[in-house]
Design an enzyme around this catalytic site. Structure first.
Site, short mmCIF file in Angstrom:
data_model
loop_
_atom_site.label_atom_id
_atom_site.label_comp_id
_atom_site.label_asym_id
_atom_site.label_seq_id
_atom_site.Cartn_x
_atom_site.Cartn_y
_atom_site.Cartn_z
N LYS A 1 0.78 -1.00 0.12
CA LYS A 1 0.14 0.07 -0.01
C LYS A 1 0.84 1.21 -0.08
O LYS A 1 1.68 1.59 0.98
CB LYS A 1 -0.82 0.10 1.15
CG LYS A 1 -1.92 0.94 1.05
CD LYS A 1 -2.90 1.10 2.12
CE LYS A 1 -3.94 2.28 2.46
NZ LYS A 1 -3.38 3.52 2.16
N ARG B 1 -8.10 11.19 -7.52
CA ARG B 1 -9.22 10.47 -6.91
C ARG B 1 -10.53 11.18 -6.94
O ARG B 1 -11.70 10.59 -7.01
CB ARG B 1 -8.54 10.29 -5.45
CG ARG B 1 -9.78 9.99 -4.25
CD ARG B 1 -9.55 8.64 -3.87
NE ARG B 1 -9.74 8.61 -2.37
CZ ARG B 1 -11.04 8.59 -2.10
NH1 ARG B 1 -12.13 9.08 -2.92
NH2 ARG B 1 -11.34 8.58 -0.63
N GLU C 1 -0.68 4.38 -7.78
CA GLU C 1 -0.53 5.51 -6.70
C GLU C 1 0.84 6.22 -7.16
O GLU C 1 1.93 5.46 -7.30
CB GLU C 1 -0.38 4.65 -5.48
CG GLU C 1 -0.10 5.53 -4.19
CD GLU C 1 -1.70 6.13 -3.84
OE1 GLU C 1 -2.73 5.74 -4.51
OE2 GLU C 1 -1.83 6.67 -2.64
N PHE D 1 -1.71 -0.51 -9.86
CA PHE D 1 -2.26 -1.65 -9.03
C PHE D 1 -3.73 -2.01 -9.86
O PHE D 1 -4.20 -3.12 -9.57
CB PHE D 1 -2.66 -1.25 -7.51
CG PHE D 1 -3.46 -0.02 -7.42
CD1 PHE D 1 -4.91 0.03 -7.60
CD2 PHE D 1 -2.79 1.22 -6.75
CE1 PHE D 1 -5.52 1.21 -7.33
CE2 PHE D 1 -3.53 2.20 -6.59
CZ PHE D 1 -4.74 2.55 -6.83
N ARG E 1 -17.36 1.15 -1.52
CA ARG E 1 -16.22 0.91 -0.53
C ARG E 1 -16.84 -0.59 0.06
O ARG E 1 -18.01 -0.45 0.57
CB ARG E 1 -16.37 1.97 0.72
CG ARG E 1 -15.22 1.83 1.65
CD ARG E 1 -15.21 2.65 2.87
NE ARG E 1 -15.06 3.94 2.48
CZ ARG E 1 -13.77 4.56 2.05
NH1 ARG E 1 -12.88 3.75 2.13
NH2 ARG E 1 -13.78 5.79 1.93
#
Ligand code: ATP
Length: 589
Positions: free
Chosen positions: A250, A270, A300, A341, A416
């Site tokens: 991460k 984002r 990222e 990712f 989410r």
């Protein structure tokens, strides 16, 4: 439709804080809106004139709007200035100023929603020489025929502060209630999550009904809303939920959605803003990494110190808002790497409904690793021990922790859930105070720093064992002059091998006798398997590291090495800070 009808609804919406009531008021407004105005009303309600990602912003400077108000009302500057001080909301200033205006228009036809929208659009699109004057003229023209209440919303729009308090999801509710049934709401939301464009969703609903939404697809150069992660506290819980899972590093940076075709590349944040101009190095990297096909990849962006190879604080990227030359400079000084990712589209194919494993394969096929872009580091496992070791590796690499992904999970845009679970390091704490560390070695510089040191190896003092134990590499905070003087300055302290009282797992290019103390400001303390300070105290097999250390500029010549911050002090600071961090969880970006 008359703009006054829209304003009627806005005033009522503004007056309520209840989401249900707000939705009902919106439904009433949408029902009354003729089809040709629907899209415009939806954007205006969002406080915009186009979807976010198009990057067409109003946001006129307050000073300029005040100038227009003086001009349009004939009131003097001082009076407008007083009103501004009193109200703190330029919309309210406009409302009062228009009500008190000296020059009333000779004949005024009521403002239509279309006229308001078109003028605002024209204002937003004006650019180049003389654009300020043209913007002023367009706004004066609008205010010239606005009623006081209308002026309030026109001005709030142009300064980018609508203050209606309507969330996008409330508009989704209202659209579903107006054009479909409650049961269709998920389809409406899905269309929004895929297109990020409520105006388009409204248009399709009004013209084709809810079935028309199936034609809203993922499209190149139109960003999709990001899939988000839940959080769990232990790796055991993660495996209980997911079984065998893909664990990825991460990274702590800025999420970037890259849309790539052989001819054009666009990057989105984002929050779906177009950030292409901020990352020329990613654009270049993508151009050579993804050569011959269209693709949407997500990743990222993390700034990397070219000297130490270590990740830098994310703030080094967030400052990239300046002029083009400034951005170019930053992109050389703190270049970012995009750790990709996910792959959401490959050639013409929408991959969002495919399982993670397939998307990962597509990603690895599409991205050829380079300095600027590389696939995120991943390990598939269901073994807690292996996962723990991988977590330590992630921390050591400068990551925040791990992101666990269910192997069969589809890409749930805007959602989410437990298909992605973040597992952040529990072992870090904010560091508010400066610390004093001892220089015990140095690494040779590369690129711009060739001929001097790229970074110094720093240690804290272990006063029980009377040993200096490493806690970070220090490469930032030096001005050029200091930097180039470093080899000379440390000449007398150079040693051929590790000095007796130094404990280090890292092997620097040169060793120094522990002598010089520097004041350092770090962002946080974290556990690290590569630094030896307080080894095994907080976790077996790990020491303490200072994350994002920066030299404050202060040489602590007044301190001997044994006066430096001790390992024990760092452990205590860690404990204290951790308690505080727990009390006030870090706010999300
Ligand atoms: P959120 O994005 O979940 O609302 P947040 O902004 O506080 O929360 P974090 O809690 O740090 O962010 O975690 C999620 C973010 O981690 C993602 O939005 C993404 O930017 C980032 N990230 C880093 N590495 C990965 C990865 N390998 N896979 C997915 N996301 C990653």
């Amino acid at each position: 439709m008359k703009f006054s009808e829209v304003v009627d609804a806005y005033e009522k919406i503004e007056a309520t804080t209840k989401r249900l009531e707000m939705t009902e008021l919106l439904v009433g407004l949408l029902r009354r809106t003729p089809r040709e105005d629907l899209e415009k009303v939806v954007y205006l309600t969002q406080g915009r004139i186009h979807p976010d990602y198009e990057g067409i912003e109003l946001g006129l400077a307050e000073k300029m709007v005040m100038r227009v108000l003086t001009h349009a009302t004939g009131l003097d500057d001082a009076r407008i200035g007083r009103l501004w001080k009193e109200k703190g909301d330029l919309g309210l200033v406009a409302q009062e100023a228009i009500a008190a205006r000296r020059q009333r228009p000779l004949e005024s036809t009521p403002l239509t929603t279309a006229k308001v929208y078109e003028h605002l659009d024209a204002i937003a699109r004006e650019s180049g020489e003389g654009s300020q004057e043209r913007k002023i003229r367009l706004l004066s023209d609008l205010l010239g025929s606005a009623t006081p209440r209308e002026a309030k919303y026109v001005v709030r729009m142009v300064v980018g502060q609508m203050r209606l308090g309507v969330a996008d999801m409330t508009i989704v509710d209202a659209l579903a209630a107006t054009f479909a049934t409650k049961a269709d709401r998920p389809r409406v939301e899905r269309a929004y999550n895929v297109s990020s464009d409520l105006g388009e969703v409204a248009r399709v609903l009004a013209s084709k009904g809810v079935d028309g939404l199936k034609d809203i697809h993922l499209k190149l150069f139109r960003p999709i809303r990001a899939m988000l992660a839940e959080r769990l506290e232990t790796l055991e819980e993660i495996f209980e939920r997911m079984g065998k899972a893909a664990l990825e590093y991460k990274y702590d940076g800025l999420r970037v959605q890259a849309h790539v075709s052989p001819k054009r590349i666009e990057l989105f944040s984002r929050h779906l803003e177009n950030i292409t101009g901020q990352f020329p190095e990613i654009v270049d990297g993508l151009r050579s990494a993804i050569k011959d096909r269209a693709a949407i990849v997500e990743g990222e962006a993390v700034p990397v110190d070219p000297n130490t190879g270590e990740f830098l604080p994310f703030q080094e990227v967030s400052r990239r808002r300046g002029r083009k030359t400034e951005v170019e400079r930053m992109s050389k000084e703190f270049p970012v790497t995009l750790f990709a990712f996910d792959c959401l589209l490959r050639s013409e194919e929408d991959l969002t409904a495919r399982p993670y494993t397939e998307r990962r394969k597509a990603l690895e096929g599409v991205v050829h690793a380079s300095d600027e872009i590389r696939p995120s580091t991943v390990r598939v496992t269901d073994d807690v021990k292996q996962a723990e070791a991988f977590f330590d590796e992630a921390l050591q690499a400068g990551c925040e922790g791990l992101m666990a992904k269910a192997l069969d999970s589809t890409y749930d845009a805007g959602g989410r859930g437990y298909q992605w679970i973040k597992f952040k390091k529990e072992y870090s704490a904010a560091l508010s105070d400066t610390i004093d560390l001892v220089v015990i070695g140095a690494f040779a510089g590369r690129g711009k720093r060739a001929g001097t040191y790229g970074a110094l190896l720093m240690a804290a003092y272990d006063d029980v064992a009377d040993v200096f134990r490493t806690t970070c590499k220090l490469g930032t905070g030096f001005d050029d002059e200091t930097l180039y003087a470093l080899p000379d300055r440390f000449k007398g302290e150079r040693r051929d091998r590790r000095p007796a009282r130094v404990d280090s797992k890292l092997e620097p290019d040169v060793w120094f006798e522990p002598k010089t103390v520097l004041e350092v400001r770090g962002a946080e303390i974290t556990v690290s398997p590569i630094h030896t300070c307080a080894w095994g105290v907080l976790r077996p097999g790990a020491g303490l590291a200072i994350r994002f250390p920066r030299f404050t500029g202060r040489w602590r010549d007044d301190k001997g090495p044994e006066d430096a911050t001790t390992a024990k002090e760092l452990v205590e600071m860690y404990g204290r800070q951790l308690k505080q961090t727990k009390k006030e969880p870090a706010s999300s970006r």
